[in-house]
Scaffold this motif. Sequence first.
Motif, PDB file in Angstrom:
ATOM      1  N   LEU A  55       0.829  -1.202   0.000  1.00 38.04           N
ATOM      2  CA  LEU A  55       0.000   0.000   0.000  1.00 38.04           C
ATOM      3  C   LEU A  55       0.866   1.255   0.000  1.00 38.04           C
ATOM      4  CD1 LEU A  55      -2.725  -1.074   2.557  1.00 38.04           C
ATOM      5  CD2 LEU A  55      -3.067  -0.667   0.126  1.00 38.04           C
ATOM      6  N   ASP A  56       0.547   2.147  -0.889  1.00 36.81           N
ATOM      7  CA  ASP A  56       1.322   3.381  -1.028  1.00 36.81           C
ATOM      8  C   ASP A  56       0.729   4.465  -0.136  1.00 36.81           C
ATOM      9  OD1 ASP A  56       1.796   5.805  -3.677  1.00 36.81           O
ATOM     10  OD2 ASP A  56       3.005   5.363  -1.914  1.00 36.81           O
ATOM     11  N   TYR A  57       0.945   4.364   1.161  1.00 42.08           N
ATOM     12  CA  TYR A  57       0.383   5.325   2.088  1.00 42.08           C
ATOM     13  C   TYR A  57       1.484   6.268   2.579  1.00 42.08           C
ATOM     14  CZ  TYR A  57       2.613   2.641   5.770  1.00 42.08           C
ATOM     15  OH  TYR A  57       3.540   2.019   6.557  1.00 42.08           O
ATOM     16  N   ILE A  58       1.073   7.445   3.030  1.00 41.82           N
ATOM     17  CA  ILE A  58       2.015   8.407   3.580  1.00 41.82           C
ATOM     18  C   ILE A  58       1.748   8.661   5.054  1.00 41.82           C
ATOM     19  CG2 ILE A  58       2.869  10.780   3.387  1.00 41.82           C
ATOM     20  CD1 ILE A  58       2.283  10.688   0.445  1.00 41.82           C
ATOM     21  N   ALA A  59       0.481   8.613   5.441  1.00 41.93           N
ATOM     22  CA  ALA A  59       0.111   8.780   6.845  1.00 41.93           C
ATOM     23  C   ALA A  59      -0.952   7.760   7.205  1.00 41.93           C
ATOM     24  CB  ALA A  59      -0.394  10.194   7.101  1.00 41.93           C
ATOM     25  N   VAL A  60      -1.076   7.454   8.495  1.00 44.24           N
ATOM     26  CA  VAL A  60      -2.022   6.440   8.962  1.00 44.24           C
ATOM     27  C   VAL A  60      -2.864   7.004  10.091  1.00 44.24           C
ATOM     28  CG1 VAL A  60      -2.284   4.206  10.091  1.00 44.24           C
ATOM     29  CG2 VAL A  60      -0.551   4.499   8.315  1.00 44.24           C
ATOM     30  N   LEU A  61      -4.182   6.866   9.972  1.00 45.89           N
ATOM     31  CA  LEU A  61      -5.117   7.069  11.073  1.00 45.89           C
ATOM     32  C   LEU A  61      -5.616   5.691  11.476  1.00 45.89           C
ATOM     33  CD1 LEU A  61      -7.467  10.035  10.066  1.00 45.89           C
ATOM     34  CD2 LEU A  61      -5.907   9.976  12.008  1.00 45.89           C
ATOM     35  N   THR A  62      -5.613   5.409  12.732  1.00 49.91           N
ATOM     36  CA  THR A  62      -6.048   4.076  13.129  1.00 49.91           C
ATOM     37  C   THR A  62      -6.870   4.114  14.415  1.00 49.91           C
ATOM     38  OG1 THR A  62      -5.312   1.862  13.772  1.00 49.91           O
ATOM     39  CG2 THR A  62      -3.851   3.692  14.325  1.00 49.91           C
ATOM     40  N   GLU A  63      -7.906   3.270  14.454  1.00 49.41           N
ATOM     41  CA  GLU A  63      -8.676   3.060  15.678  1.00 49.41           C
ATOM     42  C   GLU A  63      -8.131   1.859  16.456  1.00 49.41           C
ATOM     43  OE1 GLU A  63     -12.724   2.633  14.530  1.00 49.41           O
ATOM     44  OE2 GLU A  63     -12.780   4.512  13.430  1.00 49.41           O
ATOM     45  N   VAL A  64      -7.129   1.211  15.880  1.00 51.61           N
ATOM     46  CA  VAL A  64      -6.506   0.031  16.489  1.00 51.61           C
ATOM     47  C   VAL A  64      -5.193   0.458  17.130  1.00 51.61           C
ATOM     48  CG1 VAL A  64      -5.620  -2.286  16.062  1.00 51.61           C
ATOM     49  CG2 VAL A  64      -7.522  -1.393  14.687  1.00 51.61           C
ATOM     50  N   ASP A  65      -4.908  -0.075  18.277  1.00 53.34           N
ATOM     51  CA  ASP A  65      -3.640   0.220  18.954  1.00 53.34           C
ATOM     52  C   ASP A  65      -2.485  -0.068  17.993  1.00 53.34           C
ATOM     53  OD1 ASP A  65      -1.370   0.329  20.510  1.00 53.34           O
ATOM     54  OD2 ASP A  65      -2.287  -0.680  22.231  1.00 53.34           O
ATOM     55  N   PRO A  66      -1.653   0.931  17.678  1.00 54.75           N
ATOM     56  CA  PRO A  66      -0.568   0.733  16.712  1.00 54.75           C
ATOM     57  C   PRO A  66       0.399  -0.385  17.073  1.00 54.75           C
ATOM     58  CG  PRO A  66      -0.887   3.064  17.138  1.00 54.75           C
ATOM     59  CD  PRO A  66      -1.732   2.325  18.135  1.00 54.75           C
TER      60      PRO A  66
ATOM     61  N   THR B 144      -8.283   8.032  19.593  1.00 56.22           N
ATOM     62  CA  THR B 144      -8.712   7.503  20.891  1.00 56.22           C
ATOM     63  C   THR B 144     -10.105   8.020  21.252  1.00 56.22           C
ATOM     64  OG1 THR B 144      -7.663   9.339  22.068  1.00 56.22           O
ATOM     65  CG2 THR B 144      -6.341   7.359  21.698  1.00 56.22           C
ATOM     66  N   GLU B 145     -10.797   7.249  22.081  1.00 52.44           N
ATOM     67  CA  GLU B 145     -12.144   7.609  22.513  1.00 52.44           C
ATOM     68  C   GLU B 145     -12.124   8.681  23.596  1.00 52.44           C
ATOM     69  OE1 GLU B 145     -15.060   6.366  21.403  1.00 52.44           O
ATOM     70  OE2 GLU B 145     -14.147   5.042  19.925  1.00 52.44           O
ATOM     71  N   SER B 146     -10.981   8.883  24.209  1.00 47.32           N
ATOM     72  CA  SER B 146     -10.857   9.909  25.251  1.00 47.32           C
ATOM     73  C   SER B 146      -9.565  10.681  25.017  1.00 47.32           C
ATOM     74  CB  SER B 146     -10.847   9.276  26.647  1.00 47.32           C
ATOM     75  OG  SER B 146      -9.788   8.336  26.753  1.00 47.32           O
ATOM     76  N   ALA B 147      -9.489  11.852  25.612  1.00 46.26           N
ATOM     77  CA  ALA B 147      -8.313  12.697  25.431  1.00 46.26           C
ATOM     78  C   ALA B 147      -7.076  12.011  25.987  1.00 46.26           C
ATOM     79  CB  ALA B 147      -8.530  14.042  26.113  1.00 46.26           C
ATOM     80  N   SER B 148      -5.948  12.210  25.284  1.00 44.38           N
ATOM     81  CA  SER B 148      -4.701  11.563  25.691  1.00 44.38           C
ATOM     82  C   SER B 148      -3.548  12.545  25.531  1.00 44.38           C
ATOM     83  CB  SER B 148      -4.443  10.319  24.838  1.00 44.38           C
ATOM     84  OG  SER B 148      -3.158   9.781  25.096  1.00 44.38           O
ATOM     85  N   VAL B 149      -2.523  12.351  26.365  1.00 44.22           N
ATOM     86  CA  VAL B 149      -1.344  13.224  26.275  1.00 44.22           C
ATOM     87  C   VAL B 149      -0.253  12.597  25.416  1.00 44.22           C
ATOM     88  CG1 VAL B 149      -1.781  14.317  28.497  1.00 44.22           C
ATOM     89  CG2 VAL B 149      -0.366  12.244  28.403  1.00 44.22           C
ATOM     90  N   GLU B 150      -0.484  11.388  24.928  1.00 44.35           N
ATOM     91  CA  GLU B 150       0.510  10.742  24.082  1.00 44.35           C
ATOM     92  C   GLU B 150       0.705  11.545  22.800  1.00 44.35           C
ATOM     93  OE1 GLU B 150       2.320   8.112  24.837  1.00 44.35           O
ATOM     94  OE2 GLU B 150       1.374   7.988  26.811  1.00 44.35           O
ATOM     95  N   SER B 151       1.962  11.657  22.359  1.00 45.89           N
ATOM     96  CA  SER B 151       2.280  12.546  21.231  1.00 45.89           C
ATOM     97  C   SER B 151       1.582  12.147  19.945  1.00 45.89           C
ATOM     98  CB  SER B 151       3.797  12.583  21.010  1.00 45.89           C
ATOM     99  OG  SER B 151       4.291  11.280  20.719  1.00 45.89           O
ATOM    100  N   ASN B 152       1.422  10.852  19.699  1.00 41.30           N
ATOM    101  CA  ASN B 152       0.810  10.410  18.453  1.00 41.30           C
ATOM    102  C   ASN B 152      -0.623   9.936  18.636  1.00 41.30           C
ATOM    103  OD1 ASN B 152       3.251  10.939  17.224  1.00 41.30           O
ATOM    104  ND2 ASN B 152       3.157   9.139  15.921  1.00 41.30           N
ATOM    105  N   SER B 153      -1.235  10.374  19.731  1.00 36.33           N
ATOM    106  CA  SER B 153      -2.651  10.069  19.955  1.00 36.33           C
ATOM    107  C   SER B 153      -3.468  11.332  19.744  1.00 36.33           C
ATOM    108  CB  SER B 153      -2.877   9.541  21.371  1.00 36.33           C
ATOM    109  OG  SER B 153      -2.225   8.295  21.553  1.00 36.33           O
ATOM    110  N   ILE B 154      -4.672  11.142  19.234  1.00 39.67           N
ATOM    111  CA  ILE B 154      -5.527  12.291  18.988  1.00 39.67           C
ATOM    112  C   ILE B 154      -6.966  11.928  19.326  1.00 39.67           C
ATOM    113  CG2 ILE B 154      -5.802  11.677  16.542  1.00 39.67           C
ATOM    114  CD1 ILE B 154      -5.925  14.701  15.982  1.00 39.67           C
ATOM    115  N   PHE B 155      -7.639  12.833  20.009  1.00 35.88           N
ATOM    116  CA  PHE B 155      -9.016  12.618  20.443  1.00 35.88           C
ATOM    117  C   PHE B 155      -9.926  12.554  19.217  1.00 35.88           C
ATOM    118  CE2 PHE B 155     -12.929  14.620  22.539  1.00 35.88           C
ATOM    119  CZ  PHE B 155     -13.422  13.384  22.931  1.00 35.88           C
TER     120      PHE B 155
END
Length: 368
Positions: free
Chosen positions: A54-65, A80-91
């Motif tokens: 797959l020729d992807y450049i970025a990934v959005l995932t609902e699955v734990d990477p 994520t379903e809730s707010a997170s302070v992890e750098s690569n996590s997004i609400f």
Amino acid sequence: MNIMQKIKVLYITDNNDSEYPDLLMNYLNVSEYRNRLSIEQVDAKLINSEMDSLDYIAVLTEVDPTLLELNNKDNVLYLTESASVESNSIFKYQPLDQIFKAILNLYYDDKGKLLSTNDRKSTSIISFTSANGGTGKTVLSLNFAKFLASHSLKVLYLSLERLTSYNSYLVGEKEKSSELYYYLKDDPLRLFNKLPQLIDTDKELKIDFIPTNLELDEVKSLTKLHLEELLKTIVDLNEYDFLIIDMDSENNMLREEIMSRSHEVFWILNPDETSFMKTHFLIDTEEYKKIVEKKMVHFIINNYGGSIFSNKSNFELSPKAYIDHQSGWQNINDREKLLGDSKIGIKLLKCLPKISIGLEEDEHEGRV
């Protein structure tokens, strides 16, 4: 027509619920990010066997990477379903614009531009300057832009004059504004995202331009760093074959910086002693000598009437081309001057041996 390079995003889901991905993609299609991103949805069950192809450049995932066998986990955003302070996590449940912005931030360097790729377009910067006003610099620069655009080349015209006159030549749909100045001065990190929205198009001439409405003090306050940011951002849009810059004839600091960053420079003179004297005075300074020695600076005599004052040789300038005085222009408006001319662009192109657009040689080489 060339289009902006898009960031291809892979959206990985772990269930059959398509409501959120559909919402995300539908909103993308009507948002300001539609020319920068494209999203493809993939089931997590298929990801391990297909990821390498797959020729992807970025990934959005609902699955734990950590549960996915990804070759590059630096380009993953974990929804994520809730707010997170992890750098690569997004609400997940926040304004969708914020999610798109997070994707872009993954692939912007510290100045807010896309990281380099192997299929970048080469943008040639060609600038027009003069030592004094009234030389016809603007109409020549626009005629050259029109000529290039008429040969299916993507052209952006940029006026950095304190008293702009391009608006009497070009017709667009957007209102003039000072937004460009705002982003350069106060919010340069957003300039890459916002610049495409500021660009207008003269549909008849096929010239893109930025309808600026800058005050004299605003242009005077622009620094070399602002100019560097603007030029790099335009090049990094990866859309234009040529950037044509119409420089201010009085701001020597900006002129010096633009010339040093241009691939070719047209220096326009009138066939009179004052124009030659002012030009000679400028290029005889140490700053300009270095630029003239390193860059391809082409001196163009405009409004030529068949002769030049007798002691022109004292100024040690070698004109590359002569553009004849257009007596018929006295009775027509600026727009008609631009639409009616078919020769100035060819004349200027012949001064640039490094640039070839597949033109057949004219049978008649006479002056324009």
